[in-house]
Design an enzyme around this catalytic site. Structure first.
Site, PDB file in Angstrom:
ATOM      1  N   SER A 109      10.562   6.842   9.779  1.00  0.00           N
ATOM      2  CA  SER A 109      10.033   6.504  11.100  1.00  0.00           C
ATOM      3  C   SER A 109      10.436   5.084  11.479  1.00  0.00           C
ATOM      4  CB  SER A 109       8.506   6.614  11.055  1.00  0.00           C
ATOM      5  OG  SER A 109       7.971   6.214  12.275  1.00  0.00           O
ATOM      6  N   CYS A 160       3.198   8.429   1.762  1.00  0.00           N
ATOM      7  CA  CYS A 160       3.649   7.469   2.772  1.00  0.00           C
ATOM      8  C   CYS A 160       3.969   6.167   2.040  1.00  0.00           C
ATOM      9  CB  CYS A 160       2.508   7.276   3.776  1.00  0.00           C
ATOM     10  SG  CYS A 160       2.833   5.993   4.963  1.00  0.00           S
ATOM     11  N   SER A 206       8.786   5.650  16.980  1.00  0.00           N
ATOM     12  CA  SER A 206       7.500   5.246  17.564  1.00  0.00           C
ATOM     13  C   SER A 206       7.761   4.849  19.010  1.00  0.00           C
ATOM     14  CB  SER A 206       6.932   4.048  16.799  1.00  0.00           C
ATOM     15  OG  SER A 206       6.664   4.438  15.483  1.00  0.00           O
ATOM     16  N   CYS A 239       5.427  -7.202   8.078  1.00  0.00           N
ATOM     17  CA  CYS A 239       6.311  -6.573   9.063  1.00  0.00           C
ATOM     18  C   CYS A 239       6.499  -7.512  10.240  1.00  0.00           C
ATOM     19  CB  CYS A 239       5.679  -5.259   9.533  1.00  0.00           C
ATOM     20  SG  CYS A 239       6.703  -4.392  10.727  1.00  0.00           S
ATOM     21  N   GLU A 269       0.826  -1.218   0.000  1.00  0.00           N
ATOM     22  CA  GLU A 269       0.000   0.000   0.000  1.00  0.00           C
ATOM     23  C   GLU A 269       0.857   1.262   0.000  1.00  0.00           C
ATOM     24  OE1 GLU A 269      -3.257  -1.720   3.170  1.00  0.00           O
ATOM     25  OE2 GLU A 269      -2.222   0.153   3.557  1.00  0.00           O
ATOM     26  N   GLU A 272       9.426  -2.004   8.695  1.00  0.00           N
ATOM     27  CA  GLU A 272      10.362  -1.232   9.524  1.00  0.00           C
ATOM     28  C   GLU A 272      11.495  -0.777   8.597  1.00  0.00           C
ATOM     29  OE1 GLU A 272      11.193   0.075  12.726  1.00  0.00           O
ATOM     30  OE2 GLU A 272      12.870   0.608  11.438  1.00  0.00           O
ATOM     31  N   CYS A 315      -1.533  -2.877  15.281  1.00  0.00           N
ATOM     32  CA  CYS A 315      -1.363  -2.594  13.853  1.00  0.00           C
ATOM     33  C   CYS A 315      -1.828  -3.754  12.977  1.00  0.00           C
ATOM     34  CB  CYS A 315       0.112  -2.303  13.604  1.00  0.00           C
ATOM     35  SG  CYS A 315       0.551  -2.258  11.868  1.00  0.00           S
ATOM     36  N   CYS A 362      -2.940   2.097   8.480  1.00  0.00           N
ATOM     37  CA  CYS A 362      -1.826   1.358   7.908  1.00  0.00           C
ATOM     38  C   CYS A 362      -2.156  -0.133   7.764  1.00  0.00           C
ATOM     39  CB  CYS A 362      -0.639   1.573   8.848  1.00  0.00           C
ATOM     40  SG  CYS A 362       0.754   0.538   8.579  1.00  0.00           S
ATOM     41  N   CYS A 389       3.720  -4.685  16.360  1.00  0.00           N
ATOM     42  CA  CYS A 389       3.023  -3.733  17.226  1.00  0.00           C
ATOM     43  C   CYS A 389       1.595  -4.256  17.382  1.00  0.00           C
ATOM     44  CB  CYS A 389       3.005  -2.343  16.602  1.00  0.00           C
ATOM     45  SG  CYS A 389       4.663  -1.733  16.293  1.00  0.00           S
TER      46      CYS A 389
HETATM   47  S1  SF4 Z   1       3.156  -0.096  13.237  1.00  0.00           S
HETATM   48 FE1  SF4 Z   1       4.767  -0.222  11.669  1.00  0.00          FE
HETATM   49  S2  SF4 Z   1       6.460  -1.249  12.738  1.00  0.00           S
HETATM   50 FE2  SF4 Z   1       4.628  -1.669  13.959  1.00  0.00          FE
HETATM   51  S3  SF4 Z   1       3.841  -3.629  13.179  1.00  0.00           S
HETATM   52 FE3  SF4 Z   1       2.807  -1.988  12.052  1.00  0.00          FE
HETATM   53  S4  SF4 Z   1       4.026  -1.740  10.185  1.00  0.00           S
HETATM   54 FE4  SF4 Z   1       5.309  -2.852  11.660  1.00  0.00          FE
END
Ligand code: SF4
Length: 353
Positions: free
Chosen positions: A196, A105, A219, A112, A92, A165, A119, A341, A116
């Site tokens: 970031s 972005c 973050s 990933c 995306e 990341e 997310c 996201c 987190c």
């Molecule tokens: S917020 Fe960013 S670093 Fe954290 S799991 Fe989602 S994509 Fe990965």
């Protein structure tokens, strides 16, 4: 011979590559101009470039590798693109409109591994890093999409904050930064680019040692290890005792403001005591710290979290302010599309299951 994306080469790499194959140095300037200023999509459109050079490029490189699968446009002008990569993976990219310009972005990895807990992307583990060319092409595709609208709009800012990341894909992300920053091409100012990270301390040292002055955002999301580990499992590997010294090293080298991202989760990390604890954590570099408070954008997959009340966010902001820490609230863009996201990608993958 494996073809790769030409967007992955920095200007210097392209120049060296052409010169090694007997082409004149100025060819690189011509090719770069066609790619990034005239934004052609096939090598044979490069009118002033000799045939042998075009053949050479065509034999070794692709220009386009991404296929646009879905474009969603919000009533506030935010646009979300879902792309299919050459290997079928989905990624995306989001275009956001601000009063200071258009910001894109970008995604840096397929999935990933940071995990987190709030997310949607973190549920889809990393299957591979994106190449530098695939990251640059996201910007090029969005810019070409804008070009077709004939409004003379230009992507002026970049945030490397999409899925993945970025510092875990360090070399490709660095090449991407050099390409988009190159003044003969897209010429996106380093100060208009923000990378970031979830806090990979060892890579923050490497990033501080690079020679490109882009902004860094970390973050943080919690002011202590217990809570941070609960929200972000990466904190086990890089707890605050490791993360904060790496940030101080970055600040010593760069003397530039650092942004801390803080997602506001109702009754989890949004209490006054958390604001106080956060201000203590950042106190020794408060003149260079800025906290971005992000109201949580709920995703179907994480129903344990809710967005903090607006009054709570305001109070958190006030507490930081009283204690000398600058902060602001980043209200969401594209509320009527799948703007969180990873949302569009995960929905699309579920449909395909
Ligand atoms: S917020 Fe960013 S670093 Fe954290 S799991 Fe989602 S994509 Fe990965």
């Amino acid at each position: 011979m494996m073809k790769t994306s030409i967007y992955g080469l920095t200007f210097k790499e392209l120049t060296d590559w052409l010169v090694e194959r007997g082409e004149q140095k100025f060819r690189a300037e011509q090719v770069w101009d066609w790619l990034y200023k005239k934004r052609i999509t096939s090598f044979d459109q490069m009118k002033n470039v000799n045939k042998s050079c075009i053949t050479l490029l065509d034999e070794h490189f692709f220009i386009k590798t991404l296929t646009e699968e879905i474009v969603q446009e919000s009533s506030d002008g935010t646009m979300k693109f879902l792309f299919k990569l050459a290997d079928g993976n989905l990624i995306e990219t989001v275009l956001m409109r601000f009063n200071y310009g258009l910001s894109v972005c970008v995604t840096t990895q397929v999935g990933c591994n940071i995990g987190c807990s709030f997310c949607a992307s973190g549920l889809l583990t990393k299957s591979r890093d994106l190449t530098a060319g695939e990251i640059v092409e996201q910007i090029m595709h969005v810019q070409m999409h804008l070009d077709k609208r004939a409004k003379e709009e230009r992507v002026s800012h970049i945030v490397v904050i999409g899925i993945g990341e970025p510092l875990d894909n360090f070399d490709n992300v660095m090449n991407f930064l050099y390409v988009v920053n190159e003044d003969r091409g897209l010429n996106i100012g380093a100060r208009h680019i923000t990378v970031s990270t979830s806090g990979l301390a060892h890579k923050i040292y490497d990033f501080a040692d690079t020679d490109i002055q882009v902004n860094l955002a970390v973050s943080i999301h919690a002011p202590n290890n217990d809570l941070r580990t609960r929200i972000m499992k990466i904190n086990r590997a890089f707890p605050l005792e490791k993360l904060m010294p790496s940030i101080k090293y970055y600040l010593q080298k760069r003397n530039r403001r650092i942004t801390y991202e803080y997602i506001m989760l109702h009754d989890v990390n949004d209490k006054e005591e958390h604001a106080r604890e956060l201000s203590t954590l950042l106190a020794d570099h408060r003149h260079l710290a800025y906290v971005n408070l992000i109201p949580y954008n709920s995703v179907d997959e994480h129903d344990q979290y809710r967005r903090s009340e607006t009054a709570t966010i305001q109070k958190f902001h006030e507490t930081l302010k009283k204690r000398g820490i600058a902060s602001g609230v980043r209200w969401e863009q594209g509320a009527d599309i799948d703007a969180a996201c990873g949302q569009l990608r995960s929905k699309q993958m579920k449909k395909a299951e």
